[in-house]
Design a protein around this motif. Structure first.
Motif, PDB file in Angstrom:
ATOM      1  N   ARG A 193       0.778  -1.434   0.117  1.00 50.39           N
ATOM      2  CA  ARG A 193      -0.124  -0.113  -0.032  1.00 50.39           C
ATOM      3  C   ARG A 193       0.750   1.377   0.020  1.00 50.39           C
ATOM      4  N   LEU A 194       2.140   0.999   0.058  1.00 44.49           N
ATOM      5  CA  LEU A 194       2.986   2.255   0.067  1.00 44.49           C
ATOM      6  C   LEU A 194       3.557   2.603  -1.216  1.00 44.49           C
ATOM      7  N   GLU A 195       3.756   3.795  -1.514  1.00 42.67           N
ATOM      8  CA  GLU A 195       4.201   4.295  -2.867  1.00 42.67           C
ATOM      9  C   GLU A 195       5.463   5.234  -2.277  1.00 42.67           C
ATOM     10  N   ILE A 196       6.717   5.119  -2.930  1.00 42.25           N
ATOM     11  CA  ILE A 196       7.766   6.288  -2.731  1.00 42.25           C
ATOM     12  C   ILE A 196       7.864   7.073  -3.703  1.00 42.25           C
ATOM     13  N   GLU A 197       7.831   8.390  -3.308  1.00 41.35           N
ATOM     14  CA  GLU A 197       8.017   9.504  -4.733  1.00 41.35           C
ATOM     15  C   GLU A 197       9.603   9.974  -4.708  1.00 41.35           C
ATOM     16  N   ILE A 198      10.114   9.866  -5.798  1.00 41.11           N
ATOM     17  CA  ILE A 198      11.260  10.417  -5.764  1.00 41.11           C
ATOM     18  C   ILE A 198      11.709  11.483  -7.205  1.00 41.11           C
ATOM     19  N   THR A 199      12.386  12.289  -6.912  1.00 39.43           N
ATOM     20  CA  THR A 199      12.655  13.360  -7.969  1.00 39.43           C
ATOM     21  C   THR A 199      13.821  12.782  -8.968  1.00 39.43           C
ATOM     22  N   GLU A 200      13.553  13.766 -10.033  1.00 39.74           N
ATOM     23  CA  GLU A 200      14.856  13.553 -10.834  1.00 39.74           C
ATOM     24  C   GLU A 200      16.094  13.839 -10.360  1.00 39.74           C
ATOM     25  N   THR A 201      16.149  15.018  -9.632  1.00 34.07           N
ATOM     26  CA  THR A 201      17.254  15.312  -8.842  1.00 34.07           C
ATOM     27  C   THR A 201      17.802  14.424  -7.870  1.00 34.07           C
ATOM     28  N   GLY A 202      16.900  13.495  -7.346  1.00 36.96           N
ATOM     29  CA  GLY A 202      17.367  12.634  -6.394  1.00 36.96           C
ATOM     30  C   GLY A 202      17.877  11.495  -7.227  1.00 36.96           C
ATOM     31  N   LEU A 203      17.836  11.314  -8.161  1.00 33.82           N
ATOM     32  CA  LEU A 203      18.634  10.200  -8.890  1.00 33.82           C
ATOM     33  C   LEU A 203      19.813  10.515  -9.404  1.00 33.82           C
ATOM     34  N   MET A 204      20.138  11.789  -9.613  1.00 36.06           N
ATOM     35  CA  MET A 204      21.459  12.167 -10.129  1.00 36.06           C
ATOM     36  C   MET A 204      22.783  12.131  -9.474  1.00 36.06           C
ATOM     37  N   SER A 205      22.908  12.403  -7.894  1.00 37.73           N
ATOM     38  CA  SER A 205      24.014  12.484  -7.093  1.00 37.73           C
ATOM     39  C   SER A 205      24.524  11.060  -7.256  1.00 37.73           C
ATOM     40  N   ASP A 206      23.932  10.051  -7.405  1.00 35.68           N
ATOM     41  CA  ASP A 206      24.408   8.699  -7.141  1.00 35.68           C
ATOM     42  C   ASP A 206      23.668   7.745  -7.835  1.00 35.68           C
ATOM     43  N   PRO A 207      23.462   7.540  -9.150  1.00 38.72           N
ATOM     44  CA  PRO A 207      22.376   6.727  -9.789  1.00 38.72           C
ATOM     45  C   PRO A 207      22.498   5.237  -9.533  1.00 38.72           C
ATOM     46  N   CYS A 208      23.697   4.800  -9.047  1.00 34.33           N
ATOM     47  CA  CYS A 208      24.004   3.488  -8.770  1.00 34.33           C
ATOM     48  C   CYS A 208      23.193   3.083  -7.326  1.00 34.33           C
ATOM     49  N   SER A 209      23.402   3.963  -6.458  1.00 40.91           N
ATOM     50  CA  SER A 209      23.238   3.753  -5.108  1.00 40.91           C
ATOM     51  C   SER A 209      21.591   3.891  -5.172  1.00 40.91           C
ATOM     52  N   ALA A 210      21.159   4.859  -5.816  1.00 40.86           N
ATOM     53  CA  ALA A 210      19.486   5.095  -5.834  1.00 40.86           C
ATOM     54  C   ALA A 210      18.795   3.604  -6.581  1.00 40.86           C
ATOM     55  N   ALA A 211      19.520   3.207  -7.622  1.00 42.79           N
ATOM     56  CA  ALA A 211      19.001   2.273  -8.249  1.00 42.79           C
ATOM     57  C   ALA A 211      18.613   1.045  -7.428  1.00 42.79           C
ATOM     58  N   LYS A 212      19.821   0.843  -6.567  1.00 42.40           N
ATOM     59  CA  LYS A 212      19.636  -0.305  -5.807  1.00 42.40           C
ATOM     60  C   LYS A 212      18.921  -0.076  -4.502  1.00 42.40           C
ATOM     61  N   ILE A 213      18.539   0.940  -3.895  1.00 43.09           N
ATOM     62  CA  ILE A 213      17.393   1.504  -3.074  1.00 43.09           C
ATOM     63  C   ILE A 213      16.193   1.099  -3.772  1.00 43.09           C
ATOM     64  N   ILE A 214      16.197   1.511  -4.929  1.00 42.65           N
ATOM     65  CA  ILE A 214      14.650   1.435  -5.501  1.00 42.65           C
ATOM     66  C   ILE A 214      14.198   0.035  -5.697  1.00 42.65           C
ATOM     67  N   GLU A 215      15.321  -0.925  -6.330  1.00 40.60           N
ATOM     68  CA  GLU A 215      15.080  -2.290  -6.644  1.00 40.60           C
ATOM     69  C   GLU A 215      14.766  -3.046  -5.223  1.00 40.60           C
ATOM     70  N   ASP A 216      15.353  -2.531  -4.082  1.00 40.90           N
ATOM     71  CA  ASP A 216      15.123  -3.207  -2.949  1.00 40.90           C
ATOM     72  C   ASP A 216      13.771  -2.999  -2.506  1.00 40.90           C
ATOM     73  N   LEU A 217      13.064  -1.647  -2.540  1.00 44.44           N
ATOM     74  CA  LEU A 217      12.031  -1.475  -2.306  1.00 44.44           C
ATOM     75  C   LEU A 217      10.843  -1.999  -2.913  1.00 44.44           C
ATOM     76  N   ARG A 218      10.924  -2.115  -4.408  1.00 45.77           N
ATOM     77  CA  ARG A 218      10.258  -2.731  -5.150  1.00 45.77           C
ATOM     78  C   ARG A 218      10.136  -4.213  -4.917  1.00 45.77           C
ATOM     79  N   ARG A 219      11.208  -4.945  -4.327  1.00 43.83           N
ATOM     80  CA  ARG A 219      11.261  -6.383  -4.464  1.00 43.83           C
ATOM     81  C   ARG A 219      10.332  -6.617  -2.889  1.00 43.83           C
ATOM     82  N   CYS A 220      10.084  -5.665  -2.231  1.00 46.12           N
ATOM     83  CA  CYS A 220       9.129  -5.721  -1.159  1.00 46.12           C
ATOM     84  C   CYS A 220       7.953  -5.263  -1.353  1.00 46.12           C
ATOM     85  N   GLY A 221       7.484  -4.929  -2.456  1.00 47.91           N
ATOM     86  CA  GLY A 221       6.124  -4.597  -2.879  1.00 47.91           C
ATOM     87  C   GLY A 221       5.960  -3.072  -2.991  1.00 47.91           C
ATOM     88  N   ILE A 222       6.791  -2.284  -2.728  1.00 48.98           N
ATOM     89  CA  ILE A 222       6.626  -0.937  -2.481  1.00 48.98           C
ATOM     90  C   ILE A 222       6.655  -0.363  -3.822  1.00 48.98           C
TER      91      ILE A 222
END
Ligand code: C2E
Ligand code: MG
Ligand code: MG
Ligand code: MG
Length: 281
Positions: free
Chosen positions: A142-171
């Motif tokens: 039931r949870l959705e996380i909102e992120i901005t384009e700027t949030g992806l820029m500083s460290d895209p690899c780190s962001a991708a990893k966090i996003i994938e972790d969250l999505r794997r849990c159903g977020i």
């Protein structure tokens, strides 16, 4: 004290900067105290299905009022919290309160929550979020996380990893303020988003200028192709909602449908709409 010489301007600017820095420090100190005392509150703004005109979920928006400073906008205190290292505890406080409030809603409604750029660099973010969901007994689906384009820029690899972790849990993950950031469309190939939020700047001018209309239609076609739901932000007029619905935009958010409101008012709103539904059934 400003000098009359050519260097005078520099002195004046310096003093302005000093005053601004002092204000930031005052806000920082007051915010630290407020976070420790649990005084930052989540407000909720409805996100509706444009075609059915039904509430599908709410976006969490942090609200804070200091006894001396008065109400401070999140546009001011969130960047300060980021810069001064208070964003972690602040986000955890707001998410905990928001999920506690959302437990009282019908369970087919989602809750969305904004993540700051620095949270997308911190590999503990996923764990922090899941711990809170676990403690409050809130279903990650039931949870959705909102992120901005700027949030992806500083460290895209780190962001991708966090996003994938969250999505794997159903977020679910939404790209916020789309169209205003600095990143390229190529980012949409690297990251998987469930939802895309079209920035208010395009929505507010959709009836007035052709470029905005074309941009929105192109974004909607892209969402369709990439399997993302589109939500238009900042809808204030019925005409805008009608046009967006006609173009096939899934969701809408804005003052037309409801302003951000506290947990208690939100529960009242949901009760009223359920009662209305029962009456009409
Ligand atoms: P956002 O995530 O893009 O949130 C939407 C903003 O647009 C909110 O401003 C909302 O009140 C405003 N809004 C909604 N509908 C309308 C409309 O019809 N017309 C107009 N003019 N404005 C509308 P708000 O609450 O001042 O928040 C500003 C920004 O602060 C948010 O933008 C988000 O980036 C950030 N923010 C707020 N709460 C949090 C939080 O808990 N965590 C983080 N990281 N950021 C937050
Ligand atoms: Mg947002
Ligand atoms: Mg937004
Ligand atoms: Mg915004």
């Amino acid at each position: 004290q400003a000098k009359r010489s050519g260097r005078g301007r520099v002195v004046v600017y310096t003093r302005e900067m000093e005053e601004a820095a002092m204000r930031v420090t005052r806000i920082e100190q007051a915010l630290r105290r407020a976070v420790a005392a649990g005084e930052v509150e989540p407000h909720f703004q409805p996100i509706i299905d444009l075609k059915m005109r039904q509430i599908r979920g709410f976006e969490t928006l942090a609200r804070w009022s200091d006894p001396d400073l008065g109400p401070v906008s999140p546009a001011v205190f969130i960047p300060i919290a980021e810069e001064r290292g208070i964003i972690g505890p602040l986000a955890q406080l707001v998410l905990r309160k928001a999920t506690e409030a959302a437990r009282a809603w019908p369970d087919d409604l989602f809750l969305s929550f904004n993540l700051s750029p620095s949270q997308l660099v911190d590999q503990n973010t996923g764990l922090h979020i899941l711990t809170i969901l676990d403690r409050t007994g809130f279903d990650p689906r039931r949870l959705e996380i909102e992120i901005t384009e700027t949030g992806l820029m500083s460290d895209p690899c780190s962001a991708a990893k966090i996003i994938e972790d969250l999505r794997r849990c159903g977020i679910r993950v939404a790209l916020d303020d789309f169209g205003t950031g600095l990143s390229s469309l190529g980012r949409l190939r690297e990251f998987h988003f469930d939802k895309l939020k079209i920035d208010r700047s395009f929505v507010s001018s959709i009836l007035e200028d052709r470029p905005s209309e074309h941009i929105i239609r192109a974004i909607l076609a892209m969402c369709d192709g990439l399997g993302m739901e589109a939500v238009a932000e900042g809808i204030e007029e019925e005409g805008q909602a009608e046009r967006l619905t006609q173009f096939g935009c899934w969701g809408g958010q804005g003052y037309l449908f409801g302003r951000p409101a506290c947990a208690q008012t939100t529960i009242g709103l949901l009760r009223d709409s359920l009662r209305l539904k029962a009456l009409l059934a």
